[in-house]
Design an enzyme around this catalytic site. Sequence first.
Site, PDB file in Angstrom:
ATOM      1  NE  ARG A 160      -5.344  -6.987  -6.422  1.00 25.32           N
ATOM      2  CZ  ARG A 160      -6.240  -6.498  -5.578  1.00 25.32           C
ATOM      3  NH1 ARG A 160      -7.333  -7.169  -5.313  1.00 25.32           N
ATOM      4  NH2 ARG A 160      -6.050  -5.326  -5.009  1.00 25.32           N
ATOM      5  CG  ASN A 188      -2.066  -1.071   0.975  1.00 28.67           C
ATOM      6  OD1 ASN A 188      -2.251  -1.559  -0.144  1.00 28.67           O
ATOM      7  ND2 ASN A 188      -2.776  -1.428   2.036  1.00 28.67           N
ATOM      8  CB  CYS A 217     -10.483  -6.678  -2.319  1.00 24.78           C
ATOM      9  SG  CYS A 217      -8.846  -7.358  -2.535  1.00 24.78           S
ATOM     10  NE  ARG A 238     -12.501  -1.112  -1.225  1.00 26.35           N
ATOM     11  CZ  ARG A 238     -11.282  -1.661  -1.318  1.00 26.35           C
ATOM     12  NH1 ARG A 238     -11.097  -2.752  -2.013  1.00 26.35           N
ATOM     13  NH2 ARG A 238     -10.257  -1.103  -0.705  1.00 26.35           N
ATOM     14  CG  ASP A 240      -5.961  -4.898   4.495  1.00 32.94           C
ATOM     15  OD1 ASP A 240      -7.196  -4.928   4.381  1.00 32.94           O
ATOM     16  OD2 ASP A 240      -5.232  -4.109   3.852  1.00 32.94           O
TER      17      ASP A 240
END
Length: 413
Positions: free
Chosen positions: A384, A7, A101, A106, A292
Amino acid sequence: MISGSKNAALGIIAAAMLLDGSCVIENAPHISDVSVLLSICRDLGATVTLNANHSLTIDPRTITTCEAVSTKVRSIRASYYLQGALLGRFHKAVLSLPGGCNFGTRPIDQHVKGFEAMGVKVSIAHGNIEMSADTFHGDHIYLDIASVGATINLMIAAVKAQGVTVIENAAREPHIVDVANFLNTMGANIKGAGTDVIRITGVEALPGGPSYSIIPDQIEAGTYMIAAAATRGDVVVRNIIPKHMEPLSVKLEEMGVQTQSGDDWFRVWTDGQAVLSKTTFKTLPYPGFPTDLQPQTTVLLCTATGISRMYETVWENRFQYVDELKLMGADISVAERVALISGPCQLTGARIMARDLRAGAAMVLAGLVANGETEVYNIEVIERGYEHLVEKLSALGADIRAVYDQEKPSVVF
Ligand code: UD1
């Protein structure tokens, strides 16, 4: 060895599109989300060179367009950081809306609210977001939700806005600090990243600077730490920032797992066939327990004794993977945003699906814990965000291999 943070890398690469010079980014993880983002940057015209040892050179001076409309842009979440970067560079941007995802809706309303406060006209139509500003200026922005994405996106844009931008109720995740540190190294003026108030004073130019090394991936490290506990193993994760692992390590200790840390490592182990105790987890923004790591932790809780609770407060629909674990014999019931996990439960090998990136990692962990052979399908989603997952687990003694029906998916490293 833990790779660079996914990220952080995604935010930093997008932020590099703002620069007026080239930059060298070290410790870039070799994962497909990074590879897709680099490909989008190339489509914009940026010059991207892959160096040895996880290093990249990016020169955005060759960018020719503020438009990125493609399935690539739609395929990853973090493409939304290009909204902030292209706005900062051109005061105009047209992008496909981001994907990523699927764990519920979102929305990007907080991003839009912030951009509008900065003088940007925003319209969303036909799957694209179009933005332009006559005068692009700083403002006082209060986020209704401490959104990681909105904090990074607005921070990136504000670096080239006129005047001062203050983001209140900002998210505090380590990768937000990393993106801010990168931009400051390149000439930006950002203060307060890592707290809930970030103050950005716009600069005329971002000349670039010395090479910048991405922080280690907190979630990848956490996944291996959980794997060690779930398999009753003994693992040392290296190249990490131990402070970032504390939201996890304190909970592991509460369950009866042993941990020890040093300057840049964490050891996680249990004594033989240790009995781990039921525990309650609640996902929260940093420094709370990371959402996560929620699916991986649920697998661990299947091995603990008693009824554990996992509350998911960040995402509205992040328990879809539980159906896969049930195929393996897990005793889990989900009611809205809480999962009740009864253990200990001996999982059994089955054919299961990786529904998204972190759920996919959890399925692999479940396979390691289960009796017999497990086949995890759709492993592209795991690639990913995890570099060499199979190789790293094999090196720890796992019996695991990746099988591709067709050619291995392309990660351009
Ligand atoms: C990032 C991470 C993701 C992680 C999440 C939370 C990346 C690429 N992805 O996602 O792996 O799970 O942080 O740590 O870094 N929200 C709104 N309006 C908005 C934005 C968000 O309502 O404009 C809500 C979301 O629906 C969600 C919550 O805020 O319920 C948190 O979302 P956010 O922090 O923005 O997550 P992402 O940046 O998308």
